[in-house]
Write an enzyme that holds these catalytic residues in place. Structure first.
Site, PDB file in Angstrom:
ATOM      1  CE  LYS A 141       4.327  -0.990   5.697  1.00 24.68           C
ATOM      2  NZ  LYS A 141       3.052  -1.593   5.338  1.00 24.68           N
ATOM      3  CG  HIS A 260      -4.467  -5.104  10.380  1.00 27.83           C
ATOM      4  ND1 HIS A 260      -5.252  -5.088   9.256  1.00 27.83           N
ATOM      5  CD2 HIS A 260      -3.454  -4.241  10.132  1.00 27.83           C
ATOM      6  CE1 HIS A 260      -4.729  -4.245   8.370  1.00 27.83           C
ATOM      7  NE2 HIS A 260      -3.653  -3.715   8.881  1.00 27.83           N
TER       8      HIS A 260
END
Length: 443
Positions: A141, A260
């Site tokens: 992140k 994902h």
């Protein structure tokens, strides 16, 4: 036959038998009128049949309709074709207010036409030389905006601190601020440097998802040339055809494939319409992937415990018994198709570690993004805190302690000798995501 369990909500005035028959016909040989070419084939051999209907307990005007589809309706080895038939036009049917595909039973003969995961759980353990504990990951992140060099640095710090994997976020592809080739190079450097310093095998899920299949394969080839152990794909946005092609390439070239599930909640979150994630999980095991995100039960994302455990078992086990208490409608046999490792990711931190270890067991990846990078001392101490917490929970479990009852005590004991863990415990002691799940079991 392929068996399907549909949750059908008919329009007012439409009897459930008519609704069930319409679902079976529209998703196999039927159309809205009688056509003369029906006489040129054997409809009895090819039509879908609704063979059982039961009301959903506690829900007015909802029924579970069981439909059997002859196997000859489907192309071998094609998840794309299977879904086009079973969940194609029928979901827009006017006679139905809503329709949800709850579960599929894939017969052993059809399963054998698929390669499945590139490697599977045991081969991955052997490649990584890591046994007896869940694997640890971290999504880097902020997910968008970092330069390739800063991104690689964050990867290195996390891997050096004790994580097994770091991860590209699902929407990191090849944007102006960070082109894919630069990211691959800096992440490979992070992997090799941290491996040399820790003596452990490390990986970073390099996202190969792209706008075209050709570009996706180009990225996978470059990852293989760099010698990294694992790449990643967004299988719903990328599509099943692309995913199956990539899985075949990964098996042929020794790459693990992390999957994902971006976009899944658009399809699976509403209780009365769409496709349940357990069906998407089965489809992924057939199409191919070594890891897939499966929810956390305890974090920020949707996921009721029994339902989640039901499809986690579908991913990992070779044989699954019917168990309606966990949302499993059919007994199924994967006939030795390799298993998929479930990935718990989304709003989890060190206080969740005992619950995650107990719920998911050893064959899982526990992925802490903010729960690593949000550590007040930096990325590497965040990684250390997670590794210490995990090792403490695994040791306690192996000693026979009850993680559900003693989890907080175990974490507190470990934090006495790990200042990194103590700092993490202090930061996240009040963080909770307590909302009722939307998708629950029928009682």
């Amino acid at each position: 036959d392929i068996l399907a369990a549909f949750r059908v909500t008919p329009q007012p005035g439409v009897p459930p038998e008519e609704a069930g028959a319409a679902v079976x016909a529209e998703s196999s040989t039927g159309t809205w009128t009688t056509v003369w070419t029906d006489g040129l084939t054997s409809l009895d051999r090819y039509k879908g049949r609704c063979y059982h209907i039961e009301p959903v307990p506690g829900e007015a005007d909802q029924y579970i309709c069981y439909v059997a589809y002859p196997l000859d309706l489907f192309e071998e080895g094609s998840v794309t074709n299977m879904f086009t038939s079973i969940v194609g036009n029928v979901f827009g049917f006017k006679a139905l207010r809503a329709l949800r595909l709850e579960d599929l039973r894939i017969p052993x003969a059809y399963v054998k036409t698929f390669q499945g995961p590139p490697h599977g759980i045991q081969v991955e353990r052997d490649k990584l030389n890591k046994y007896g504990r869940p694997l640890l990951g971290c999504t880097i992140k902020p997910k968008l905006g970092l330069s390739a060099k800063n991104y690689g640095r964050a990867c290195y710090e996390c891997l050096r601190g004790g994580l097994d994997f770091t991860k590209d976020d699902e929407n990191v592809n090849s944007q102006p601020f960070m082109r894919w080739r630069d990211r691959f190079l800096f992440c490979a450097e992070a992997i090799y440097k941290s491996q040399a310093e820790t003596g452990e095998i490390k990986g970073h899920y390099l996202n190969a998802t792209a706008g075209t299949c050709e570009e996706m394969m180009k990225r996978a080839v470059f990852a293989r040339e760099l010698g990294v152990p694992i790449i990643m794909h967004d299988y719903l946005t990328g599509g099943f055809t692309a995913n199956t092609s990539l899985a075949h390439y990964c098996r042929d070239n020794g790459l693990l494939l992390h999957i994902h599930r971006a976009m899944h909640a658009v399809i699976d979150r509403q209780k009365n319409h769409g496709i349940h994630f357990r069906v998407l999980a089965k489809a992924l095991r057939m199409s191919g992937g070594d890891h897939i995100h499966s929810g956390t039960v305890v974090g920020k994302l949707e996921g009721e415990r029994e339902i989640t455990l039901g499809f986690v078992d579908l991913l990992r086990d070779d044989f699954i018994e019917k168990d309606r208490s966990r949302g499993i409608y059919f007994t199924x046999d994967w006939v030795s198709l390799p298993g998929v490792i479930p990935v718990a990711s989304g709003g989890i931190h060190v206080w969740h570690m005992p619950a995650l270890t107990e719920i998911f067991g050893d064959d899982s990846v526990l992925q802490f993004g903010g729960g690593t990078l949000g550590h007040p001392w930096g990325n590497x101490p965040g990684a250390v805190a997670n590794r210490v917490a995990l090792e403490a929970c695994v040791q306690a479990r192996n000693e026979g302690r009850d993680l559900a009852a003693e989890g907080n005590t175990i974490i507190r004991e470990a934090s006495k000798w790990s200042p990194e863990l103590a700092a993490a415990c202090e930061v996240w002691k009040e963080i909770k995501f307590e909302f009722k799940p939307v998708d629950t079991l029928d009682v």
